[in-house]
Every structure is written in C-alpha cells, then in structure tokens.
Design a protein around this motif. Structure first.
Motif, PDB file in Angstrom:
ATOM      1  N   ILE B  20      37.748 -29.266   0.116  1.00  0.00           N
ATOM      2  CA  ILE B  20      39.051 -29.173  -0.537  1.00  0.00           C
ATOM      3  C   ILE B  20      39.763 -27.944   0.011  1.00  0.00           C
ATOM      4  CG2 ILE B  20      38.483 -30.341  -2.695  1.00  0.00           C
ATOM      5  CD1 ILE B  20      38.034 -27.472  -3.841  1.00  0.00           C
ATOM      6  N   SER B  21      41.064 -27.948  -0.068  1.00  0.00           N
ATOM      7  CA  SER B  21      41.767 -26.736   0.327  1.00  0.00           C
ATOM      8  C   SER B  21      42.705 -26.334  -0.799  1.00  0.00           C
ATOM      9  CB  SER B  21      42.546 -26.969   1.622  1.00  0.00           C
ATOM     10  OG  SER B  21      43.679 -27.745   1.352  1.00  0.00           O
ATOM     11  N   VAL B  22      42.912 -25.030  -0.902  1.00  0.00           N
ATOM     12  CA  VAL B  22      43.722 -24.503  -1.986  1.00  0.00           C
ATOM     13  C   VAL B  22      45.038 -24.020  -1.408  1.00  0.00           C
ATOM     14  CG1 VAL B  22      43.852 -22.741  -3.767  1.00  0.00           C
ATOM     15  CG2 VAL B  22      41.674 -23.800  -3.231  1.00  0.00           C
ATOM     16  N   LYS B  23      46.119 -24.462  -1.992  1.00  0.00           N
ATOM     17  CA  LYS B  23      47.425 -24.025  -1.506  1.00  0.00           C
ATOM     18  C   LYS B  23      48.075 -23.147  -2.557  1.00  0.00           C
ATOM     19  CE  LYS B  23      50.963 -26.353   0.348  1.00  0.00           C
ATOM     20  NZ  LYS B  23      51.732 -27.578   0.618  1.00  0.00           N
ATOM     21  N   LEU B  24      48.606 -22.018  -2.131  1.00  0.00           N
ATOM     22  CA  LEU B  24      49.271 -21.124  -3.066  1.00  0.00           C
ATOM     23  C   LEU B  24      50.765 -21.167  -2.802  1.00  0.00           C
ATOM     24  CD1 LEU B  24      46.934 -18.013  -2.828  1.00  0.00           C
ATOM     25  CD2 LEU B  24      46.863 -19.860  -4.481  1.00  0.00           C
ATOM     26  N   GLN B 371      47.676 -25.162  -6.016  1.00  0.00           N
ATOM     27  CA  GLN B 371      47.477 -26.594  -5.838  1.00  0.00           C
ATOM     28  C   GLN B 371      46.199 -26.830  -5.075  1.00  0.00           C
ATOM     29  OE1 GLN B 371      51.159 -27.256  -3.938  1.00  0.00           O
ATOM     30  NE2 GLN B 371      52.158 -28.008  -5.800  1.00  0.00           N
ATOM     31  N   VAL B 372      45.348 -27.647  -5.624  1.00  0.00           N
ATOM     32  CA  VAL B 372      44.095 -27.987  -4.960  1.00  0.00           C
ATOM     33  C   VAL B 372      44.256 -29.364  -4.360  1.00  0.00           C
ATOM     34  CG1 VAL B 372      41.628 -28.326  -5.257  1.00  0.00           C
ATOM     35  CG2 VAL B 372      42.827 -26.623  -6.630  1.00  0.00           C
ATOM     36  N   GLU B 373      44.028 -29.465  -3.069  1.00  0.00           N
ATOM     37  CA  GLU B 373      44.122 -30.786  -2.473  1.00  0.00           C
ATOM     38  C   GLU B 373      42.933 -31.038  -1.572  1.00  0.00           C
ATOM     39  OE1 GLU B 373      47.329 -29.750   0.831  1.00  0.00           O
ATOM     40  OE2 GLU B 373      48.233 -30.184  -1.115  1.00  0.00           O
TER      41      GLU B 373
END
Lengths: 324, 376
Positions: B20-24, B371-373
């Motif tokens: 997963i990747s985390v977007k700030l 946001q976790v995507e």
C-alpha cells in the motif's frame, strides 16, 4: 609528563564513545536529518548492551544488541520526520525522552549486577613503545578504541572520495537535484538515520562494556549525546575535526578528575587540591567548553559562509516547490 | 513509481515495494475538533503502548495506572499535593511555551528553574535579615528569582541573536552548569553542618499555604497548596494576554510563523530573541523561587525531578495555549505524585516519551489529509 599521558590516554578511551556518537550524527545530518535523540539512543544502546552481555556472558553479542537497539529507536525518528514530515527538533527531543524512560524501565535492578564481561583490551607491539604517543594511543586499549582509529579515515574517504558519499552530500544539500538524478532521497535518509542510531547504540555499549563498565541509570552517558551534537557543529560536519574534538573532550573529562589529585600545577599551589568544593567548577568545565566550542563553530560558519548542509532540518517532498 | 511490477514470482523486482502507499495531501485549515480529537487519541494510544511495555517487563498495567490515579486524585488532600506539583510545571511550561511560540527551542527551563531557586535563596542567605517581614521577603525573592532565571535565559538568547549559536545545545549545557552551580553553594558556604542543603528558611520567607489558614476554615488543615499556585495561574493569564492581545505578542507569533515576513515588516528579530529568552527564563526562575519558598523551604541539591523537561511536553500537549497549560500540568503533577508510589520508577518518564511521540505523529493528521491506496 606522566600526568598528561594519563589524561590523554584516558581521553582517547573516553573520546571513543563520543567519536562513535558524533560520527553517527554527522552522517545523519549530512543527509539532511537532524536527530537530537542521540542521548536517548545512547542510553538504549547502553542498557541493551549491558543487559545482553550479562545474560549471554559475551560482550560482543551485547555490543551488537546495543547497536541494533539504537538503530531501531532511530527508525522511529526516521519515520516521524521523513515519512510524516514532522518537526525534526521536536521528534528528536521526544526520542531522547523515550530513550531515557525506556532505558530506566529496562535497566531496573541492573545497577547491582556483578560480573558483566567487558570488551577485551590489548596493546599493539612496537607502536606502544613510541615515546609519549605510544602509551596514549596503543597501550592496553579496548578493541573499540582501535576500531575508532580505523573509522576516522574510513569516514573521511567515504564522504569525500566515494560515489555514495557524493550522493550523501547531495541529498543533504539539494535533495531535489539528487532526486532528479535517480537517487532515492527517502530511502537514503532512512538509511543514514538508521546508521546514526547504530553508531549511537555502539557509543552507549562502548560506555557500559568498556569505558566505565556498569549501569548508572540516566547518568551513564552523562550528557555525551548532547556534546556529540555540539561537536558535529563545531567540526563543521567534517569527520576529522569531529574526531579531534571527541578525543579532546574525552581528555577533558579525565583532566577534571586528575587535576584534583596534584598539589602543584604549573608551579603554583593548586586550588582544586586544597578546596574540594571547587570541584563543582571543574565538573562544569566540559559543558561550559561545549558552549564555547559551539560559539567558535558558529562564528566560523558565519565567516566562511559554509556550515550546515543546506537541507538540514527540512523535510523533502517530491515535486513540491520549496526553498530548495 | 512509474514502472509497473509484474506479478510473476519468477521475475525479481529490484526495489522493495510496500503493498500500500500513503499519500499526504496538505489541508488548507484544520478543524478545531480534529485537533483536540487527535490529542485525546494520542493520549489514549500512549497509555496503551505503555501498558503493553509494562506487561512485557512483567508489571500489571491496570494496577499501576489505578495506583497512580488514586495517589494523585483520590481525595482532596492528595489532590492538594498534586496542585503543589503542578505549580512549578505550569510556570516552566509557560516558559517553554512563550519561547516555542517564536520557534526558539528553550530546553533550559530546568537550569533557569535552578537559578531562580538560587536567586530566591540569595535573598535569605545574603540580603535580608532573618526577621524581615514577609511583605518584604516574598516580593524581593520573587524579583530575584525572576532576574536570575532571566539571566540564565539571556546567555543563550544573546548567543543566538549575535552568533546564531544553536540554542538547544547552549540551554542544555547551561542546565548542567546550573546544577553544579547550586551544588557548589549547598555543599559549600551555604551548607548546614556539612549536609548538602541550606538551613531552613525563616517562617517569614515561606509562601503562605492553605493549611496556615486552617484556624479560619477547618477543611484547609493539611492542605499544602501555596501562594505559588496563584502566581502560576496569574502567569498563565499574563502570557495569554501578552501573546494574543499585545503588539509584542503579535510579533512573537509573526516571527514564529514566518520569520522572513517579520524581517520585512521591520521587526528587530535579534532583540526579540534576547527579550523572549529572558522572559522565558524569568518564568522558569519564578517556578524555582516558588518551589524553594513554598515547598522545600530551603535550597538543596537536585530539587527538581525534571520539571523543566516535563514542561516541554506539557507545552506541546497544550498546543501552545497558555490556558490549556493549567489542566495539563495538573494531570502531569498527578502523574509525578502517582509514579512515586509504583515500580518501575522510570514509568513516568517512559509514558512522557511515548506521549510526545504519539502527539507529534498525530500532528500529521491535522496538517494533511491522509489517503491510503493500494500500490499500482
């Protein structure tokens, strides 16, 4: 003469712990991450190394455990400041608190244990017979001290003469440019903070397993972590200057003790011998000198217009226009 | 992130990828409720983590926390003791707060506390006769405590303003120096028969306590809360007024938020640094004065169990709001009282450290939309 040989000889040993911590912090700062948690990481390293050495009976396993513990703690800082982009000053201070608290809880009852093995010490034949320098640098020194000697040129070579060292300086000075060349700024920053933590853990382990064996709660490191941070600034982020500073500070530690034992200094009656109460001024000396050293370092930075890596303390956000 | 990874186990990918990747995404403004919710959430999280560590080292977290609670807030007498502990915490936290608001990292409240305590003792030992009136003693000790604390703030302030010397290190080093300075006096010329403490102050130099009025109002008997608590509350009001209602406070906040804008607006940043540092040191000095004259009634070695360091956490936990400092300090005062009762003794420090971390980590929720995507 013997007086000074004793002072510097002990200074090289004391200074070795300071050297490790300073070098670790220097790497992290060169990569643009200020980690004020050195004292906390050293304490965690110290308590882990000491208790592991006690449990296993092997000082080397203890030392490695201490290094891992320091490294793990530093990853917390790395996550908070690199990924979460929190303030590096606050996170570093928190790391110190956490390290002190955790080491006190883990070290409960550790002060009274006996028979913890220490890192072996040995002399280097021939070299130990050099007048003056032999006894200071090569006579009955811990293996870690010799490791420290090797570390200094290695650090210098790594930072100034290798490709990886060039990348290290780039991500601390101009991360956007480094990123555009395909250097993974985030990963490398994590790496250098982690190495800094390992070195701080090593410094802590060196204290409890070699320099002053034993666990004395939060007084074990006696502010060495903070002095290391000051030394990095004084050294202008240069490993050789940092090493000289570390050994001199180590010597100062010993000097403040030894000077109370002689009744005549430089031909005059020694006030510290006759009035025991003045010892408190001697104990202030390392801390006062740290301030003075810092003033010198900061003035040099202003005059020469160099100094801190340009991106020190600034989180890197890919694709965002910032100062850099 | 541009290359796609083939889900073929035979092909080794070169880089390690998280699933997963985390977007700030930066928030334009933070809702008020969110900021308080993350604070409360991080306190709960810190308690949970501490509990896990306690279980790990073989202690019972529920019993430990309960013991702390009862020892600190169980009845009105222990609560009075809690307020006594909160007094120096409020004052030192305000000292940190006012400096932090300008992004000056004064980590030296501990040392300034010691100098303030020393300054107050100086009045008893060297300035006034033992039989002077409390009306002279207390104001003079207050002023002296403030001045010596301010002096200890002046040093890092002027070094920062003149030579851009890192104030974190200087304030920390001055903490150690202050400790040895006090030790020099209490082991030496102010020592009482060789013990590491000064003689007891005369009654005239004690801050009045509630218990001193128990003849007027019965329930006051045994209550140790002293006048210093009032100083602390007044100081909180003063700092609030200064920061939010005066030009001086506006300049502090301006420098803290945007030093370049402040410079272009013609604010004398160097002078402000020195001034704020002295004010900060002075507040911590009053804390030291209130502690020696209200609680210990003599100067001795190591009178502070780290008030100046705990203050850093309190200032952050209060979100640099002077009013919030009071309740937060009371809770931490309770923690100090309570943790004396229980093992392991480092527990309070550990909890403080974890709390600071959960706090700064939660800060990210206030500043960014997370946001976790799933990684593509």
């Amino acid at each position: 003469m013997n007086f000074w040989i004793n002072v510097f000889s002990a200074g090289v040993s004391n200074g070795t712990a300071l050297l490790f911590a300073t070098m670790g912090e220097l790497l992290a700062e060169r990569a643009g991450v200020l980690n004020l948690g050195v004292e906390g990481m050293m304490l965690i390293g110290a308590v882990t190394a000491y208790s592991t050495a006690y449990a296993t009976g092997d000082p080397w396993i203890g030392l490695i455990a201490g290094m891992i513990a320091g490294g793990l703690l530093s990853l917390l800082h790395a996550f908070v400041v690199i990924t979460l982009r929190a303030d590096q000053v606050v996170s570093g201070l928190s790391l110190t608190f956490l390290g002190i608290g955790l080491s006190l809880v883990l070290g409960e009852g550790l002060a009274s244990v006996k028979g913890v093995p220490t890192i072996p010490a040995f002399s280097i034949p021939l070299l130990e017979q050099i007048p003056f320098f032999g006894p200071i640098f090569f006579d009955n020194k811990s293996a870690l001290v010799y490791f420290g000697y090797l570390l200094i040129p290695a650090m210098w070579f790594y930072i100034y003469r290798t490709r990886a060292g060039l990348h290290l300086r780039a991500i601390g000075e101009y991360p956007a440019a480094a990123d555009s060349l395909g250097i993974d700024v985030y990963a490398w920053r994590y790496f250098y903070v982690f190495v800094g933590g390992i070195m701080a853990g090593l410094a802590g382990g060196a204290i409890t397993l070699s320099i002053t064996p034993g666990w004395f709660s939060e007084f074990t490191t006696s502010g060495f972590g903070w002095i290391a941070i000051a030394l990095v600034i004084f050294a202008q982020w240069d490993p050789v200057r940092a090493a000289i500073g570390a050994y001199l500070f180590g010597s100062l530690r010993r000097f403040t003790l030894d000077v109370q034992g002689v009744n005549v200094v430089l031909g005059i009656a020694n006030p510290f011998f006759y009035d025991r109460n003045l010892q408190f001024f001697l104990e202030m000396l390392p801390y006062a000198l740290t301030v003075i050293v810092l003033i010198i370092g900061s003035r040099a930075a202003i005059r020469k217009r160099l100094g801190a890596p340009a991106a020190l303390g600034i989180p890197y956000v890919r694709g965002e226009r910032g100062l850099l | 992130m541009s290359q796609a990874i083939q889900p073929n186990p035979a092909v080794k990918t070169r880089a390690l990828r998280f699933p997963i990747s985390v977007k700030l995404e930066p928030r334009l403004e933070t809702p008020r409720w969110l900021s308080w919710a993350t604070t409360i959430g991080s306190v709960i999280l810190a308690l949970l983590i501490t509990a896990v560590i306690l279980v790990w080292v073989g202690a019972d977290p529920v019993r430990s926390f309960r013991a702390i609670y009862l020892a600190a807030f169980g009845d009105s007498y222990v609560f009075s003791d809690t307020l006594v502990k909160a007094t120096p915490l409020i004052l030192t936290s305000l000292a940190c707060l006012i400096a932090f608001r300008m992004r000056l990292w004064n980590i030296g409240a501990e040392g300034q506390f010691y100098l303030g305590a020393w300054g107050a003792t100086l009045i008893v030992e060297a300035v006034l006769g033992k039989d002077a009136s409390p009306w002279i003693f207390i104001p003079l000790m207050l002023i002296s405590g403030f001045l010596f604390g301010a002096l200890w703030g002046f040093i890092p302030g002027i070094l920062k303003a003149r030579f851009n010397v890192n104030e974190i290190i200087t304030t920390l080093m001055l903490n150690y120096i202050a400790l040895y300075w006090v030790a020099f006096w209490v082991f030496g010329s102010w020592s009482e028969r060789g013990f590491q403490m000064t003689p007891m102050f005369p009654r005239e130099a004690w801050l009045p306590r509630l218990m001193d009025y128990s003849s007027l109002f019965k329930p006051f008997s045994g209550m140790t809360v002293h006048l210093g608590f009032l100083f602390a509350v007044l100081a909180a009001a003063g700092v609030w007024y200064l920061l939010s209602r005066t030009r001086f406070g506006y300049e502090i906040r301006l420098i803290g938020d945007n030093p370049n804008a402040a410079k272009y607006a013609g604010v004398n940043i160097g002078a402000m640094i020195v001034f704020v540092f002295m004010l900060s040191g002075g507040l911590a000095g009053i804390a030291g004065m209130s502690e020696v004259t209200g609680v210990v009634h003599r100067l001795q070695d190591r009178i502070s169990p780290g008030y100046g360091f705990t203050a850093i956490i309190i200032a952050w936990l209060s979100k640099l709001n002077p009013w919030a400092v009071i309740p937060v300090s009371i809770i931490f005062g309770g923690l100090l009282i309570g943790s004396r009762e229980i093992q392991p003794s480092g527990l309070a420090r550990l909890l403080q450290g974890i709390l600071l971390f959960t706090l700064i980590s939660s800060e990210v929720l206030n500043r960014y939309r997370v946001q976790v995507e799933r990684a593509k």
